[in-house]
Design an enzyme around this catalytic site. Sequence first.
Site, PDB file in Angstrom:
ATOM      1  N   HIS A  55      54.862  77.525  19.663  1.00 17.17           N
ATOM      2  CA  HIS A  55      53.980  78.396  20.435  1.00 17.17           C
ATOM      3  C   HIS A  55      54.344  79.872  20.282  1.00 17.17           C
ATOM      4  CE1 HIS A  55      56.752  77.479  24.152  1.00 17.17           C
ATOM      5  NE2 HIS A  55      57.395  78.056  23.170  1.00 17.17           N
ATOM      6  N   ASN A  56      53.298  80.692  20.214  1.00 17.79           N
ATOM      7  CA  ASN A  56      53.402  82.146  20.158  1.00 17.79           C
ATOM      8  C   ASN A  56      54.085  82.675  18.899  1.00 17.79           C
ATOM      9  OD1 ASN A  56      53.463  81.570  23.407  1.00 17.79           O
ATOM     10  ND2 ASN A  56      52.359  83.463  22.890  1.00 17.79           N
TER      11      ASN A  56
END
Length: 346
Positions: free
Chosen positions: A240-241
Amino acid sequence: MEFSAKQIAEYIQGIIVGDENAKVHTFAKIEEGVPGALSFLSNPKYTHYIYETQSTIVLVNKDFHPEHEIKATLIKVDDAYESLAKLMTLYEMSIPKKKGISSLASIAENVKIGKDVYIGPFACIEEGVEIGDNAYIHPQVTVGSNSKIGTNTILYPHVTVYHDCRIGNNCILHAGAVVGADGFGFAPAPEGYEKIPQIGIVIIEDNVEIGANTCIDRATMGATLVHQGVKLDNLIQVAHNVEIGKNTVMASQVGIAGSAKIGEWCMFGGQVGVAGHIKVGDHVTVGAQSGIPGNTKSHSTLMGYPAIDPKQFARSAAIYKKLPDMYVELGRLQKEIEELKKQLNK
């Protein structure tokens, strides 16, 4: 379809050495050449095959000078591998492609579908999805609600695109790729781990290719970003991210932890691991199975764990092999020192 050496040379701007009327209808590796096949030679390790190959035409670099007689017709070009890629792209484009929407596909009523789109049997397209012109959705693909698929993009069987994700134009997602699954976010609690909702999305820009069974997780907040021109091999994990800069390439089994930022034009070998919340510069090359625990400068080449300069890694590896003998020798020296100390004390 058949193509003559003259037609091929004109298309890739090559120089013919041999019969310009020689014709081919298929491709083959130079060591597996057969009559009617087109092969190429770019790696010097394979040079000996050119003197015995049965292929009708062989692409070679302009600086190639044969030492013996060659039966095949040669086409000399600036870059044989690049020219082969152009020819294979042309060949692939000539193969008829399916169009239309299968009656066995499940498509919500408010889906926007462009022109000349193919959607195969048992594909599931949920509400609010937008699909661009000439997109190719293979059987058993799932596209979650409010996602967008760009023009000329191909989703192979069993690709799963979760809700709200964005995939650009001219992208290829191979079988089993998953875009937008939850990031690995859990907060320690007295009775276990509490799940942190992953409310972000994934944005994949244009001209990206994603290998089979590769997973790109949605952001906790904001977006996981894969910029234009990125090429990801099979079985890669993007957490994520994460942000991957344009034209970066990664081989199989690379793992990138959450919130890492990867620069442009990087090259990662297989099984490279990248720690979370770090920044990798532009034009960074990392050898296979290396680990990157911290920030790296642009225009660097790294290898090992922790990743260091390849020359230092090679010297360290050479010493590592000798450690057992060095350990024995060190023990012997320690005994000698103890004996000398005893003699001095007397």
